[in-house]
Design a protein around this motif. Structure first.
Motif, PDB file in Angstrom:
ATOM      1  N   ASN A  64       0.804  -1.325   0.100  1.00 11.85           N
ATOM      2  CA  ASN A  64      -0.038  -0.116   0.104  1.00 11.85           C
ATOM      3  C   ASN A  64       0.885   1.323  -0.008  1.00 11.85           C
ATOM      4  OD1 ASN A  64      -2.388  -1.390   0.084  1.00 11.85           O
ATOM      5  ND2 ASN A  64      -2.047  -1.625   2.419  1.00 11.85           N
ATOM      6  N   ARG A  65       1.980   1.223   0.611  1.00 12.66           N
ATOM      7  CA  ARG A  65       2.875   2.201   0.713  1.00 12.66           C
ATOM      8  C   ARG A  65       3.759   2.331  -0.412  1.00 12.66           C
ATOM      9  NH1 ARG A  65       5.135   4.184   6.317  1.00 12.66           N
ATOM     10  NH2 ARG A  65       3.149   4.960   6.984  1.00 12.66           N
ATOM     11  N   CYS A  66       4.216   1.108  -1.082  1.00 13.64           N
ATOM     12  CA  CYS A  66       5.149   1.144  -2.300  1.00 13.64           C
ATOM     13  C   CYS A  66       4.981   2.101  -3.425  1.00 13.64           C
ATOM     14  CB  CYS A  66       5.437  -0.289  -2.565  1.00 13.64           C
ATOM     15  SG  CYS A  66       6.673  -0.512  -3.886  1.00 13.64           S
ATOM     16  N   THR A  67       5.679   2.816  -3.959  1.00 12.53           N
ATOM     17  CA  THR A  67       5.371   3.463  -5.062  1.00 12.53           C
ATOM     18  C   THR A  67       6.126   2.886  -6.290  1.00 12.53           C
ATOM     19  OG1 THR A  67       6.901   5.195  -4.838  1.00 12.53           O
ATOM     20  CG2 THR A  67       4.809   5.765  -3.815  1.00 12.53           C
ATOM     21  N   VAL A  68       6.733   1.742  -6.209  1.00 12.92           N
ATOM     22  CA  VAL A  68       7.627   1.164  -7.039  1.00 12.92           C
ATOM     23  C   VAL A  68       8.656   2.096  -7.893  1.00 12.92           C
ATOM     24  CG1 VAL A  68       7.314  -0.742  -9.021  1.00 12.92           C
ATOM     25  CG2 VAL A  68       5.237   0.111  -7.761  1.00 12.92           C
ATOM     26  N   CYS A  69       9.180   2.839  -7.056  1.00 15.67           N
ATOM     27  CA  CYS A  69      10.162   3.831  -7.423  1.00 15.67           C
ATOM     28  C   CYS A  69      11.380   3.165  -7.664  1.00 15.67           C
ATOM     29  CB  CYS A  69      10.581   4.809  -6.586  1.00 15.67           C
ATOM     30  SG  CYS A  69      11.262   4.297  -5.010  1.00 15.67           S
ATOM     31  N   ARG A  70      11.701   1.928  -7.335  1.00 21.30           N
ATOM     32  CA  ARG A  70      12.743   0.987  -7.679  1.00 21.30           C
ATOM     33  C   ARG A  70      14.101   1.322  -7.018  1.00 21.30           C
ATOM     34  NH1 ARG A  70      11.765  -1.381 -13.663  1.00 21.30           N
ATOM     35  NH2 ARG A  70      14.002  -2.112 -13.223  1.00 21.30           N
ATOM     36  N   LYS A  71      14.059   2.057  -5.886  1.00 22.81           N
ATOM     37  CA  LYS A  71      15.195   2.576  -5.396  1.00 22.81           C
ATOM     38  C   LYS A  71      16.003   1.206  -4.641  1.00 22.81           C
ATOM     39  CE  LYS A  71      15.348   7.562  -5.173  1.00 22.81           C
ATOM     40  NZ  LYS A  71      13.965   8.178  -5.129  1.00 22.81           N
ATOM     41  N   CYS A  72      15.171   0.455  -4.028  1.00 22.35           N
ATOM     42  CA  CYS A  72      15.630  -0.784  -3.287  1.00 22.35           C
ATOM     43  C   CYS A  72      16.238  -1.572  -4.345  1.00 22.35           C
ATOM     44  CB  CYS A  72      14.199  -1.258  -2.576  1.00 22.35           C
ATOM     45  SG  CYS A  72      12.817  -1.700  -3.504  1.00 22.35           S
ATOM     46  N   GLU A  93      16.480 -16.299  -0.561  1.00 23.94           N
ATOM     47  CA  GLU A  93      17.781 -16.984  -0.475  1.00 23.94           C
ATOM     48  C   GLU A  93      18.865 -16.152  -1.080  1.00 23.94           C
ATOM     49  OE1 GLU A  93      15.448 -17.622  -2.591  1.00 23.94           O
ATOM     50  OE2 GLU A  93      16.194 -18.250  -4.352  1.00 23.94           O
ATOM     51  N   VAL A  94      18.412 -15.022  -1.707  1.00 24.94           N
ATOM     52  CA  VAL A  94      19.572 -14.125  -2.244  1.00 24.94           C
ATOM     53  C   VAL A  94      19.792 -13.028  -1.036  1.00 24.94           C
ATOM     54  CG1 VAL A  94      20.384 -13.002  -4.258  1.00 24.94           C
ATOM     55  CG2 VAL A  94      19.024 -14.891  -4.488  1.00 24.94           C
ATOM     56  N   CYS A  95      19.098 -12.793  -0.497  1.00 26.23           N
ATOM     57  CA  CYS A  95      19.077 -11.694   0.804  1.00 26.23           C
ATOM     58  C   CYS A  95      20.273 -11.832   1.560  1.00 26.23           C
ATOM     59  CB  CYS A  95      17.752 -11.478   1.268  1.00 26.23           C
ATOM     60  SG  CYS A  95      17.806 -10.093   2.275  1.00 26.23           S
ATOM     61  N   HIS A  96      21.008 -10.717   1.781  1.00 31.41           N
ATOM     62  CA  HIS A  96      22.096 -10.822   2.653  1.00 31.41           C
ATOM     63  C   HIS A  96      21.762 -10.318   3.963  1.00 31.41           C
ATOM     64  CE1 HIS A  96      24.258 -12.936  -0.059  1.00 31.41           C
ATOM     65  NE2 HIS A  96      25.361 -12.929   0.548  1.00 31.41           N
ATOM     66  N   SER A  97      20.491  -9.881   4.201  1.00 30.20           N
ATOM     67  CA  SER A  97      19.869  -9.111   5.593  1.00 30.20           C
ATOM     68  C   SER A  97      20.829  -7.958   6.050  1.00 30.20           C
ATOM     69  CB  SER A  97      19.985 -10.276   6.454  1.00 30.20           C
ATOM     70  OG  SER A  97      19.135 -11.262   6.365  1.00 30.20           O
ATOM     71  N   CYS A  98      21.079  -7.176   4.972  1.00 29.46           N
ATOM     72  CA  CYS A  98      21.815  -5.953   5.154  1.00 29.46           C
ATOM     73  C   CYS A  98      21.083  -4.844   5.653  1.00 29.46           C
ATOM     74  CB  CYS A  98      22.771  -5.547   4.132  1.00 29.46           C
ATOM     75  SG  CYS A  98      21.818  -4.598   2.704  1.00 29.46           S
ATOM     76  N   GLY A  99      19.835  -4.809   5.414  1.00 28.93           N
ATOM     77  CA  GLY A  99      18.859  -3.847   5.875  1.00 28.93           C
ATOM     78  C   GLY A  99      18.989  -2.692   5.076  1.00 28.93           C
ATOM     79  N   GLY A 100      19.681  -2.522   3.831  1.00 29.66           N
ATOM     80  CA  GLY A 100      20.110  -1.381   3.040  1.00 29.66           C
ATOM     81  C   GLY A 100      18.603  -1.148   2.204  1.00 29.66           C
ATOM     82  N   CYS A 105      14.452   3.323   1.247  1.00 28.79           N
ATOM     83  CA  CYS A 105      13.029   3.400   0.568  1.00 28.79           C
ATOM     84  C   CYS A 105      12.522   4.808   1.125  1.00 28.79           C
ATOM     85  CB  CYS A 105      12.172   2.319   1.239  1.00 28.79           C
ATOM     86  SG  CYS A 105      10.551   2.577   0.795  1.00 28.79           S
ATOM     87  N   PRO A 106      12.163   5.531   0.087  1.00 30.80           N
ATOM     88  CA  PRO A 106      11.596   6.989   0.627  1.00 30.80           C
ATOM     89  C   PRO A 106      10.206   7.175   1.280  1.00 30.80           C
ATOM     90  CG  PRO A 106      11.587   6.837  -1.770  1.00 30.80           C
ATOM     91  CD  PRO A 106      12.136   5.457  -1.337  1.00 30.80           C
ATOM     92  N   GLU A 107       9.738   5.979   0.894  1.00 37.12           N
ATOM     93  CA  GLU A 107       8.051   5.728   1.499  1.00 37.12           C
ATOM     94  C   GLU A 107       8.056   5.125   2.735  1.00 37.12           C
ATOM     95  OE1 GLU A 107       6.118   7.519  -0.267  1.00 37.12           O
ATOM     96  OE2 GLU A 107       7.530   7.988  -1.834  1.00 37.12           O
ATOM     97  N   ASN A 108       8.889   4.723   3.222  1.00 33.52           N
ATOM     98  CA  ASN A 108       9.006   3.919   4.616  1.00 33.52           C
ATOM     99  C   ASN A 108       8.001   2.641   4.386  1.00 33.52           C
ATOM    100  OD1 ASN A 108      10.849   5.396   5.996  1.00 33.52           O
ATOM    101  ND2 ASN A 108       9.155   6.636   6.666  1.00 33.52           N
ATOM    102  N   ALA A 109       8.285   2.072   3.072  1.00 35.24           N
ATOM    103  CA  ALA A 109       7.453   1.107   2.839  1.00 35.24           C
ATOM    104  C   ALA A 109       7.780  -0.441   3.365  1.00 35.24           C
ATOM    105  CB  ALA A 109       7.034   0.897   1.322  1.00 35.24           C
ATOM    106  N   ILE A 110       9.059  -0.329   3.680  1.00 32.15           N
ATOM    107  CA  ILE A 110       9.876  -1.701   4.015  1.00 32.15           C
ATOM    108  C   ILE A 110      10.246  -1.912   5.500  1.00 32.15           C
ATOM    109  CG2 ILE A 110      11.906  -3.102   3.542  1.00 32.15           C
ATOM    110  CD1 ILE A 110      11.987  -1.837   0.827  1.00 32.15           C
ATOM    111  N   THR A 111       9.723  -2.725   6.016  1.00 28.44           N
ATOM    112  CA  THR A 111      10.064  -3.262   7.310  1.00 28.44           C
ATOM    113  C   THR A 111      10.724  -4.473   7.306  1.00 28.44           C
ATOM    114  OG1 THR A 111       7.887  -4.156   7.579  1.00 28.44           O
ATOM    115  CG2 THR A 111       8.108  -1.982   8.555  1.00 28.44           C
TER     116      THR A 111
END
Lengths: 278, 122
Positions: A64-72, A93-100, A105-111
């Protein structure tokens, strides 16, 4: 003192050497970092087991918050995120849990949410504190578990024996990071030499003091011994290819707890390694 | 219709590359206009997840069809989620495979290999 036991392939006798060294010490900590298939506990049969779960952090995207800006997507160096049909998808399985991704994310859509990938079992077997890392089946990387096993008890002054995963890849590098000495276990064959060379190159790159134990030795030709002589690598010991050792090992017995001669052998090996260090 | 093909060099008489994620270039062919585009594969130098990033390039260039000898699971997931059809190439000639596609002689690629993840062994 941290003593890591490693080998270029599985089945050379890492666990045989690790378990017996730990059992030969007055008191020791045995750390099984072979998290994909730990087996040291089969010998120690530790008691008073305490279990601790190990988790990693994975991003969760609020659609709902993601605007698909693709910055992530652009940020992720591991390419764990993709953008398809107007939404972001994660390859866990590819994620290294860096939290970047969460930070950019400019929309704070990622927790982030925790995902349990395995656990550590701690217990006691007479003079040895036994810690076993266990990675859940299907998980890609056991490194967070190895880091956690090695991180605990940093103040512990006892001898710590690190039973490494086989090979010379990331998980082995992580296991030997804090090692004061590396014992390379090899087989006395040409194939054994190839695998020994892999771990020899690794410990040399990490500038770790090291020596070799050649397991399953027979009379006659010994290419692994010749390799050590040629490269001027210290040979700490040779273990014979002996039916009694095979029998005892296959029954889950710890050699040094069964027979005086084996006890003396591994005490000497342990003394040699600790003396080299001093 | 836009066709994507992993290729060894950025010229028209190049050959089809065996690798998907770490291929040096992609060729995009628009069958209606006849336009041919060569795109450098930025995923080739990735530490990991090259297949995912390469698939993203295919998706972003709005290809409808991908011709490739093989493809990893993660890349396939991205490509299929975008509704792109994947056909298995036959031999390494670009021309022959495009002709074979038009004649409906190519079969859909349905087996995708597990990732190599740059290690072989973790």
């Amino acid at each position: 003192m941290n003593i890591a036991v490693l080998s270029g392939k599985g089945g050379t006798g890492k666990t045989l050497v690790s378990v017996n060294l730990a059992a030969a010490a007055e008191n020791a900590v045995y750390l099984d970092c072979d998290v994909e298939e730990p087996n040291g506990y089969l010998f120690f049969a530790p008691e008073k087991i305490i279990q601790k779960n190990i988790s990693i952090q994975l991003p969760v995207i609020d659609r709902n918050r993601c605007t698909v800006c693709r910055k992530c997507v652009e940020f992720c160096n591991y390419n764990a995120l993709a953008c398809i049909a107007g939404r972001i998808i994660l390859f866990e399985e590819v994620c290294h849990s860096c939290g970047g991704c969460r930070i950019v994310c400019p929309e704070n859509a990622i927790t982030e949410e925790e995902k349990v990938i395995g656990h550590i079992e701690s217990g006691v077997s007479k003079n040895v504190k036994v810690k076993t890392g266990i990675l859940n089946i299907g998980e890609t990387s056991g490194i967070p578990i190895i880091q956690e096993i090695l991180k605990e008890n940093e103040e512990d002054q006892r001898i710590r024996i690190i039973d490494c995963p086989p090979g010379s890849a990331c998980s082995v590098m992580e296991s030997i990071r804090d090692a004061d000495y590396c014992i390379l276990v090899a087989e006395p064959t040409l194939f054994g030499v190839h695998n020994l060379n892999l771990v020899y190159e690794l410990v040399s790159k990490f500038s770790k003091p090291h020596g070799v134990v050649i397991n399953k030795c027979l009379e006659g030709e010994n290419p692994a011994e010749q390799f050590c002589i040629d490269k001027k690598i210290k040979i700490l010991g040779k273990i014979p290819f002996h039916q009694e050792i095979g029998m005892m090992n296959s029954k889950g017995m710890i050699l040094v707890r069964e027979k005086e001669s084996y006890r003396n052998y591994f005490i000497n090996l342990l003394n040699e390694v600790t003396e080299i260090r001093n | 219709m836009k066709i994507a093909i992993p290729i060894d060099e950025n010229k028209e008489d190049t050959t089809i590359c065996m690798s998907f994620g770490r291929v040096p270039y992609f060729m995009f062919i628009d069958t209606e206009s006849g336009l041919v585009e060569f795109i450098k594969n930025d995923a080739a130098e990735s530490q990991g997840g090259a297949g995912i990033k390469a698939a993203q390039i295919i998706v972003d260039h709005q290809a409808n069809i991908l011709l490739t000898p093989r493809c990893g699971e993660n890349a396939a997931e991205v490509i299929q989620a975008a509704g792109i059809k994947v056909y298995r190439t036959n031999g390494n000639s670009v021309k022959e495979n495009i002709a074979a596609l038009k004649e409906e002689k190519l079969t859909l690629l349905e087996e995708f290999h597990a990732g190599f993840h740059g290690h072989g062994n973790h």
